[in-house]
Motif scaffolding. Structure first.
Motif, PDB file in Angstrom:
ATOM      1  N   THR A 135     -49.118   6.270   3.116  1.00  0.00           N
ATOM      2  CA  THR A 135     -50.384   5.668   2.708  1.00  0.00           C
ATOM      3  C   THR A 135     -50.828   6.172   1.344  1.00  0.00           C
ATOM      4  N   LEU A 136     -50.685   7.468   1.090  1.00  0.00           N
ATOM      5  CA  LEU A 136     -51.039   8.020  -0.218  1.00  0.00           C
ATOM      6  C   LEU A 136     -50.159   7.436  -1.320  1.00  0.00           C
ATOM      7  N   ASP A 139     -51.321   3.694  -2.260  1.00  0.00           N
ATOM      8  CA  ASP A 139     -52.758   3.499  -2.469  1.00  0.00           C
ATOM      9  C   ASP A 139     -53.017   2.688  -3.729  1.00  0.00           C
ATOM     10  N   ASP A 140     -53.931   1.746  -3.631  1.00  0.00           N
ATOM     11  CA  ASP A 140     -54.440   0.992  -4.779  1.00  0.00           C
ATOM     12  C   ASP A 140     -53.334   0.308  -5.581  1.00  0.00           C
ATOM     13  N   LYS A 162     -61.100   0.281   0.627  1.00  0.00           N
ATOM     14  CA  LYS A 162     -59.689   0.194   1.027  1.00  0.00           C
ATOM     15  C   LYS A 162     -59.075   1.564   1.271  1.00  0.00           C
ATOM     16  N   THR A 163     -59.287   2.494   0.337  1.00  0.00           N
ATOM     17  CA  THR A 163     -58.630   3.805   0.429  1.00  0.00           C
ATOM     18  C   THR A 163     -59.102   4.626   1.631  1.00  0.00           C
ATOM     19  N   SER A 166     -57.718   3.080   4.779  1.00  0.00           N
ATOM     20  CA  SER A 166     -56.268   3.288   4.878  1.00  0.00           C
ATOM     21  C   SER A 166     -55.954   4.682   5.389  1.00  0.00           C
ATOM     22  N   LEU A 167     -56.611   5.688   4.827  1.00  0.00           N
ATOM     23  CA  LEU A 167     -56.351   7.071   5.228  1.00  0.00           C
ATOM     24  C   LEU A 167     -56.806   7.338   6.656  1.00  0.00           C
ATOM     25  N   ASN A 179     -52.466  -0.532   0.352  1.00  0.00           N
ATOM     26  CA  ASN A 179     -53.617  -1.338  -0.045  1.00  0.00           C
ATOM     27  C   ASN A 179     -53.494  -1.762  -1.501  1.00  0.00           C
TER      28      ASN A 179
END
Length: 272
Positions: A135-136, A139-140, A162-163, A166-167, A179
């Motif tokens: 996920t990290l 991101d974005d 979103k972030t 997501s986390l 995301n």
């Protein structure tokens, strides 16, 4: 308007204290007219620490002029009995729920410390760590590689949540979440980025009220076109139009918590 009632709340645990805190928060949020000062005491695993906790709880009660509230998830009954001798209103997670459950199941629990948030289930723990790393890394819109491994792909204009969502999904449920921001170039083109079209069943969108988005963006870039209300209105309108046209499920995050957003995503995408 009268001043709110103020009370101090302790979350006491022989583990991280996250279970006690989650239980306490779910109850405390029902009392809107009370202002709670919240203190967590984790890793209470010996008599000396229990006695120190009692002293701290009692001292806080004297300072407040009103006894504190204590939520405990102490498995060790000797330590629990010490903490419950404090001059406070104590609520025990295990006494309230575990004892009746033992009676119903007809057997004693193993009373093992740290089962809720430990690494006893190594496969589950490993899955969560892998999900957080994934996920990290996604991101974005940082990368569109390995999207086939994702469980969820969130899309929205910048600063819709979103972030953090997501986390939360990665940390709580072990889901791999990517995301992507929806940007003016996407709106001019009139379609999703081609890398996302192939993963349409995994897509979920977020939107937000323009006034709220302006407030959030002003904290990041004050007095900019990016944060202006007309621009926020334009981006949100175009994003919602695109999501409707593409058949992407979405929700308004303006007044919803991360927990509520995540639960909706789990239900809508039928994720376990």
């Amino acid at each position: 308007m009268p001043n709110p009632i103020k009370r101090t709340v302790f979350f006491v645990s022989d583990g991280t204290g996250l279970t006690a805190e989650a239980l306490g928060h779910s109850l405390l949020t029902q009392f809107e007219d009370v202002e709670f000062k919240q203190i967590r005491i984790p890793f209470l695993d010996n008599i000396a620490k229990a006695q120190d906790a009692v002293a701290r709880i009692n001292a806080q009660g004297e300072l407040d002029g009103m006894r504190s509230i204590v939520f405990t998830t102490l498995v060790n009954q000797d330590l629990a009995s010490i903490v419950h001798q404090s001059d406070a209103f104590c609520l025990s997670y295990f006494e309230t729920f575990l004892s009746p459950l033992e009676a119903e199941l007809g057997q004693k629990s193993n009373h093992t410390v740290g089962r809720s948030h430990g690494t006893a289930d190594s496969s589950d723990y490993k899955k969560r760590i892998e999900a957080i790393n994934y996920t990290l890394a996604h991101d974005d819109g940082i990368t569109d590689r390995d999207l086939e491994e994702s469980d969820v792909i969130l899309v929205a204009v910048s600063r819709c949540g979103k972030t953090p969502t997501s986390l939360y999904l990665a940390m709580q449920f072990g889901l791999k979440v990517a995301n992507f921001p929806l940007i003016p170039e996407d709106f001019d083109r009139g379609r999703l980025p081609s890398t996302l079209e192939r993963h349409r069943p995994k897509l979920f969108g977020l939107t937000i009220q323009p006034e709220r988005l302006t407030q959030i963006r002003e904290e990041r870039r004050a007095a900019s076109k990016y944060a202006s209300l007309p621009n926020c209105r334009y981006e949100i309108a175009e994003a919602e139009k695109m999501m409707r046209r593409e058949g992407i499920r979405w929700l308004d995050s303006s007044t919803k918590s991360i927990e509520e957003i995540s639960t909706t995503i789990l239900q809508e995408l039928k994720l376990r």
